[in-house]
Design a protein around this motif. Structure first.
Motif, PDB file in Angstrom:
ATOM      1  N   LEU A 159       0.807  -1.218   0.000  1.00  0.00           N
ATOM      2  CA  LEU A 159       0.000   0.000   0.000  1.00  0.00           C
ATOM      3  C   LEU A 159       0.846   1.276   0.000  1.00  0.00           C
ATOM      4  CD1 LEU A 159      -3.039   0.906   0.285  1.00  0.00           C
ATOM      5  CD2 LEU A 159      -2.500   1.213   2.697  1.00  0.00           C
ATOM      6  N   LYS A 160       1.840   1.301   0.925  1.00  0.00           N
ATOM      7  CA  LYS A 160       2.606   2.534   1.104  1.00  0.00           C
ATOM      8  C   LYS A 160       3.418   2.882  -0.137  1.00  0.00           C
ATOM      9  CE  LYS A 160       3.289   2.533   6.086  1.00  0.00           C
ATOM     10  NZ  LYS A 160       4.367   2.413   7.070  1.00  0.00           N
ATOM     11  N   ILE A 161       4.059   1.858  -0.720  1.00  0.00           N
ATOM     12  CA  ILE A 161       4.864   2.112  -1.920  1.00  0.00           C
ATOM     13  C   ILE A 161       3.961   2.576  -3.060  1.00  0.00           C
ATOM     14  CG2 ILE A 161       6.390   1.073  -3.640  1.00  0.00           C
ATOM     15  CD1 ILE A 161       7.400  -0.778  -1.426  1.00  0.00           C
ATOM     16  N   ARG A 162       2.816   1.931  -3.134  1.00  0.00           N
ATOM     17  CA  ARG A 162       1.877   2.254  -4.208  1.00  0.00           C
ATOM     18  C   ARG A 162       1.428   3.718  -4.118  1.00  0.00           C
ATOM     19  NH1 ARG A 162      -4.091  -0.169  -5.288  1.00  0.00           N
ATOM     20  NH2 ARG A 162      -4.187   0.359  -7.488  1.00  0.00           N
ATOM     21  N   ILE A 163       1.016   4.111  -2.921  1.00  0.00           N
ATOM     22  CA  ILE A 163       0.476   5.472  -2.780  1.00  0.00           C
ATOM     23  C   ILE A 163       1.570   6.510  -3.063  1.00  0.00           C
ATOM     24  CG2 ILE A 163       0.773   5.626  -0.256  1.00  0.00           C
ATOM     25  CD1 ILE A 163      -2.202   7.094  -2.129  1.00  0.00           C
ATOM     26  N   VAL A 164       2.794   6.247  -2.610  1.00  0.00           N
ATOM     27  CA  VAL A 164       3.878   7.209  -2.850  1.00  0.00           C
ATOM     28  C   VAL A 164       4.135   7.345  -4.348  1.00  0.00           C
ATOM     29  CG1 VAL A 164       6.344   7.622  -2.568  1.00  0.00           C
ATOM     30  CG2 VAL A 164       4.972   6.956  -0.592  1.00  0.00           C
ATOM     31  N   ILE A 211      -5.392   6.641   3.665  1.00  0.00           N
ATOM     32  CA  ILE A 211      -5.015   6.151   2.331  1.00  0.00           C
ATOM     33  C   ILE A 211      -6.101   5.225   1.779  1.00  0.00           C
ATOM     34  CG2 ILE A 211      -3.342   4.768   1.029  1.00  0.00           C
ATOM     35  CD1 ILE A 211      -1.237   5.704   3.118  1.00  0.00           C
ATOM     36  N   ASN A 212      -6.587   4.343   2.649  1.00  0.00           N
ATOM     37  CA  ASN A 212      -7.648   3.430   2.213  1.00  0.00           C
ATOM     38  C   ASN A 212      -8.896   4.190   1.781  1.00  0.00           C
ATOM     39  OD1 ASN A 212      -6.469   0.894   2.359  1.00  0.00           O
ATOM     40  ND2 ASN A 212      -6.683   0.859   4.594  1.00  0.00           N
ATOM     41  N   GLU A 213      -9.193   5.261   2.518  1.00  0.00           N
ATOM     42  CA  GLU A 213     -10.338   6.093   2.170  1.00  0.00           C
ATOM     43  C   GLU A 213     -10.153   6.704   0.782  1.00  0.00           C
ATOM     44  OE1 GLU A 213     -11.888   9.518   4.716  1.00  0.00           O
ATOM     45  OE2 GLU A 213     -11.822   7.795   6.070  1.00  0.00           O
ATOM     46  N   LEU A 214      -8.926   7.154   0.538  1.00  0.00           N
ATOM     47  CA  LEU A 214      -8.631   7.765  -0.757  1.00  0.00           C
ATOM     48  C   LEU A 214      -8.817   6.744  -1.880  1.00  0.00           C
ATOM     49  CD1 LEU A 214      -7.548  10.210  -2.383  1.00  0.00           C
ATOM     50  CD2 LEU A 214      -5.256   9.280  -2.049  1.00  0.00           C
ATOM     51  N   LEU A 239       0.426  15.751  -1.201  1.00  0.00           N
ATOM     52  CA  LEU A 239       1.758  16.009  -0.648  1.00  0.00           C
ATOM     53  C   LEU A 239       1.732  15.976   0.878  1.00  0.00           C
ATOM     54  CD1 LEU A 239       3.099  18.706  -3.113  1.00  0.00           C
ATOM     55  CD2 LEU A 239       3.952  16.368  -2.777  1.00  0.00           C
ATOM     56  N   LEU A 240       0.644  16.476   1.436  1.00  0.00           N
ATOM     57  CA  LEU A 240       0.479  16.420   2.891  1.00  0.00           C
ATOM     58  C   LEU A 240       0.419  14.968   3.351  1.00  0.00           C
ATOM     59  CD1 LEU A 240      -0.158  18.057   5.535  1.00  0.00           C
ATOM     60  CD2 LEU A 240      -2.564  17.663   5.022  1.00  0.00           C
ATOM     61  N   LEU A 241      -0.333  14.170   2.589  1.00  0.00           N
ATOM     62  CA  LEU A 241      -0.469  12.752   2.905  1.00  0.00           C
ATOM     63  C   LEU A 241       0.894  12.052   2.841  1.00  0.00           C
ATOM     64  CD1 LEU A 241      -2.688  10.672   3.530  1.00  0.00           C
ATOM     65  CD2 LEU A 241      -2.821  10.184   1.088  1.00  0.00           C
ATOM     66  N   LYS A 242       1.674  12.427   1.813  1.00  0.00           N
ATOM     67  CA  LYS A 242       2.991  11.806   1.640  1.00  0.00           C
ATOM     68  C   LYS A 242       3.911  12.173   2.814  1.00  0.00           C
ATOM     69  CE  LYS A 242       6.892  11.513  -1.506  1.00  0.00           C
ATOM     70  NZ  LYS A 242       7.516  12.110  -2.708  1.00  0.00           N
ATOM     71  N   SER A 243       3.864  13.438   3.220  1.00  0.00           N
ATOM     72  CA  SER A 243       4.728  13.858   4.331  1.00  0.00           C
ATOM     73  C   SER A 243       4.333  13.130   5.615  1.00  0.00           C
ATOM     74  CB  SER A 243       4.656  15.376   4.507  1.00  0.00           C
ATOM     75  OG  SER A 243       3.385  15.745   4.970  1.00  0.00           O
ATOM     76  N   LYS A 244       3.017  12.899   5.765  1.00  0.00           N
ATOM     77  CA  LYS A 244       2.556  12.143   6.933  1.00  0.00           C
ATOM     78  C   LYS A 244       3.129  10.731   6.925  1.00  0.00           C
ATOM     79  CE  LYS A 244      -2.000  14.119   7.809  1.00  0.00           C
ATOM     80  NZ  LYS A 244      -3.414  13.827   7.519  1.00  0.00           N
ATOM     81  N   LEU A 245       3.227  10.185   5.707  1.00  0.00           N
ATOM     82  CA  LEU A 245       3.723   8.816   5.546  1.00  0.00           C
ATOM     83  C   LEU A 245       5.203   8.713   5.898  1.00  0.00           C
ATOM     84  CD1 LEU A 245       2.229   7.373   2.257  1.00  0.00           C
ATOM     85  CD2 LEU A 245       2.517   6.130   4.401  1.00  0.00           C
ATOM     86  N   LEU A 246       5.955   9.727   5.484  1.00  0.00           N
ATOM     87  CA  LEU A 246       7.411   9.645   5.601  1.00  0.00           C
ATOM     88  C   LEU A 246       7.918  10.044   6.978  1.00  0.00           C
ATOM     89  CD1 LEU A 246       8.412  10.998   2.091  1.00  0.00           C
ATOM     90  CD2 LEU A 246       8.163   8.624   2.855  1.00  0.00           C
ATOM     91  N   LEU A 247       7.166  10.934   7.655  1.00  0.00           N
ATOM     92  CA  LEU A 247       7.646  11.402   8.946  1.00  0.00           C
ATOM     93  C   LEU A 247       7.461  10.321  10.009  1.00  0.00           C
ATOM     94  CD1 LEU A 247       6.296  15.067   8.951  1.00  0.00           C
ATOM     95  CD2 LEU A 247       8.682  14.333   8.833  1.00  0.00           C
ATOM     96  N   PRO A 248       8.370  10.286  11.003  1.00  0.00           N
ATOM     97  CA  PRO A 248       8.201   9.314  12.087  1.00  0.00           C
ATOM     98  C   PRO A 248       6.938   9.629  12.876  1.00  0.00           C
ATOM     99  CG  PRO A 248      10.004  10.843  12.557  1.00  0.00           C
ATOM    100  CD  PRO A 248       9.552  11.108  11.161  1.00  0.00           C
ATOM    101  N   LYS A 249       6.243   8.580  13.307  1.00  0.00           N
ATOM    102  CA  LYS A 249       4.976   8.834  13.987  1.00  0.00           C
ATOM    103  C   LYS A 249       4.659   7.734  15.007  1.00  0.00           C
ATOM    104  CE  LYS A 249       3.313   7.240   9.599  1.00  0.00           C
ATOM    105  NZ  LYS A 249       4.652   7.297   9.010  1.00  0.00           N
ATOM    106  N   GLU A 252      -4.043   5.988  11.587  1.00  0.00           N
ATOM    107  CA  GLU A 252      -4.851   7.053  10.993  1.00  0.00           C
ATOM    108  C   GLU A 252      -4.473   7.283   9.541  1.00  0.00           C
ATOM    109  OE1 GLU A 252      -5.021  11.015  12.855  1.00  0.00           O
ATOM    110  OE2 GLU A 252      -5.707   9.897  14.630  1.00  0.00           O
ATOM    111  N   THR A 253      -3.148   7.329   9.313  1.00  0.00           N
ATOM    112  CA  THR A 253      -2.670   7.584   7.952  1.00  0.00           C
ATOM    113  C   THR A 253      -3.093   6.455   7.020  1.00  0.00           C
ATOM    114  OG1 THR A 253      -0.751   8.591   8.995  1.00  0.00           O
ATOM    115  CG2 THR A 253      -0.649   8.279   6.618  1.00  0.00           C
TER     116      THR A 253
END
Lengths: 239, 194
Positions: A26-31, A85-88, A63-73, A80-81
């Motif tokens: 999922l993550k690679i795909r969305i990026v 993504i699934n919602e999108l 881009l906001l979504l991508k930054s959420k993905l890449l930042l440590p959390k 949530e993220t």
């Protein structure tokens, strides 16, 4: 990338990109999808392709979504993220389904347009004035009422224009010419043979001239004849 | 008279009624006139259509939203267009169609909700065009702040796409399931117009 396909909206582009990147993770795909989306918008702007604000706002969101993905959390933020993504993807999928259905409807319509009925009903998409009885409801009534009000309003405007045929200023000038020769007169004489609109204009002209003290009006009794005496000595006749 | 004879006579009566009508005739109306159950009317139409097909006729009885009507087969589109001087082939743009599809599958729906499905793309223009062309109509107001209009499709919409009912829309069940459609809207009439 010199030739760019034109998309109706940001979701139409996203549908294409999801087809292009069929990766299970999922993550690679969305990026990948986000990167491609942003590249598309940048390329399109370079060659002055018309890019609507919807594309830009979608790009910002992605881009906001991508930054959420890449930042440590934290774990919760991660969840949530992922759900975001699934919602999108869900939104994209729904849009794609409807888009496909719309295309299928198009073939339905084109088939139907080839079949003709007796007394060809209007299938050109133009609405007829007649509303089938079972389709009458309060909204149709409201709409019709507004139409009638609108039509009447327009009719009133036309009447106003017609009245302008007898211009008050012109009438005053005309009367002034008459009074130069014959200072004594009577309203019924001046209005004689004139149509209603003009007779009214004459009356108004007389009132205005009386107000400017260019003439005196006399009436012995209610509804009696109106006598006019022009003040020829008055200097401002030329007005 | 045996059953088969009776069926044959009714079939011809049904045919005669649909033949003279210049607009769709509801099955219920035929069933009342001939005093036969609606199912029997449907059966008659089915039989008639079989006969037309077997004898290679240029027409058949089509079932549209309002009922039954004689229609020519699509193969004979060209001569009829020439006869009626019809030039226009297809009048909805892809964008209008997209918005119409969204409304058709999700009705009753507000404009904002249509916009949302399209990725927050404004649909004002398309909604207005579809209203003007009579494909959609205002069906009520949604009970949310601002009481926005709810839109739904018209009978003309069904006729245009050759549909008997909304369930005949392509992939109707699939899409309904995906969108979890069903009774979440509460339509209301305009105040003072009840």
């Amino acid at each position: 990338m010199t030739t760019l396909e034109v998309f109706d909206g940001p979701l139409a582009l996203l549908v294409e990109l999801t087809k292009k990147h069929e990766i299970n993770i999922l993550k690679i795909r969305i990026v990948k999808i986000i990167d491609d989306f942003v590249t598309y918008v940048e390329e399109a702007r370079k060659i002055n392709l018309f890019i609507t604000t919807e594309f830009l706002s979608m790009a910002t969101y992605l881009l906001l979504l991508k930054s959420k993905l890449l930042l440590p959390k934290t774990e919760e933020q991660e969840k949530e993220t992922i759900s975001e993504i699934n919602e999108l993807f869900d939104t994209i999928k729904k849009y794609e389904m409807l888009k496909e259905a719309a295309q299928e409807m198009k073939t339905y319509a084109s088939l139907q347009s080839k079949m003709h009925f007796r007394n060809e009903p209007d299938l050109s998409g133009k609405q007829s004035d007649e509303i089938p009885f079972d389709e009458l409801d309060s909204f149709v009534l409201t709409e019709k009422l507004l139409e009638i009000i609108d039509r009447n309003r327009r009719r009133e405007e036309i009447v106003n224009i017609a009245r302008d045929r007898f211009n008050l200023d012109d009438k005053i000038k005309e009367l002034a010419e008459i009074f130069k020769n014959t200072p004594y007169s009577e309203y019924s004489v001046l209005a004689e043979g004139k149509e209603r609109g003009e007779a009214v204009t004459v009356f108004f002209a007389l009132l205005i001239m009386a107000k400017r003290e260019l003439l005196n009006l006399m009436q012995k009794e209610n509804f009696g004849p109106i006598y006019i005496k022009a003040n020829i000595d008055e200097k401002n006749w030329k007005e | 008279m045996n059953n088969e004879d009776l069926m044959g006579i009714n079939k011809k009566k049904v045919e005669a009624i649909i033949f003279v009508a210049n607009k769709p005739v509801a099955a219920g109306r035929i069933s009342k006139i001939l005093d036969i159950p609606p199912d029997a009317v449907a059966e008659c139409v089915l039989k008639l259509n079989e006969e037309y097909l077997n004898s290679d006729r240029s027409f058949f009885i089509e079932e549209v939203a309002e009922g039954y009507i004689f229609a020519t087969r699509p193969e004979y589109d060209d001569p009829i267009r020439a006869f009626y001087n019809i030039v226009q082939k297809y009048s909805l743009t892809d964008l209008n169609l997209e918005v119409l599809a969204i409304i058709a599958y999700n009705q009753p729906i507000t404009k904002i909700e249509v916009d949302a499905i399209r990725g927050n793309v404004d649909s004002t223009f398309q909604v207005r065009t579809l209203l003007e062309k009579g494909f959609i109509k205002i069906t009520g107001r949604k009970k949310v702040p601002g009481s926005p209009f709810l839109y739904g499709t018209t009978k003309q919409f069904l006729t245009y796409f050759g549909l008997k009912e909304l369930n005949d829309l392509p992939k109707a069940d699939e899409i309904k399931k995906e969108f979890k459609i069903g009774g979440e809207h509460e339509a209301d009439t305009l105040p003072g117009f009840e």
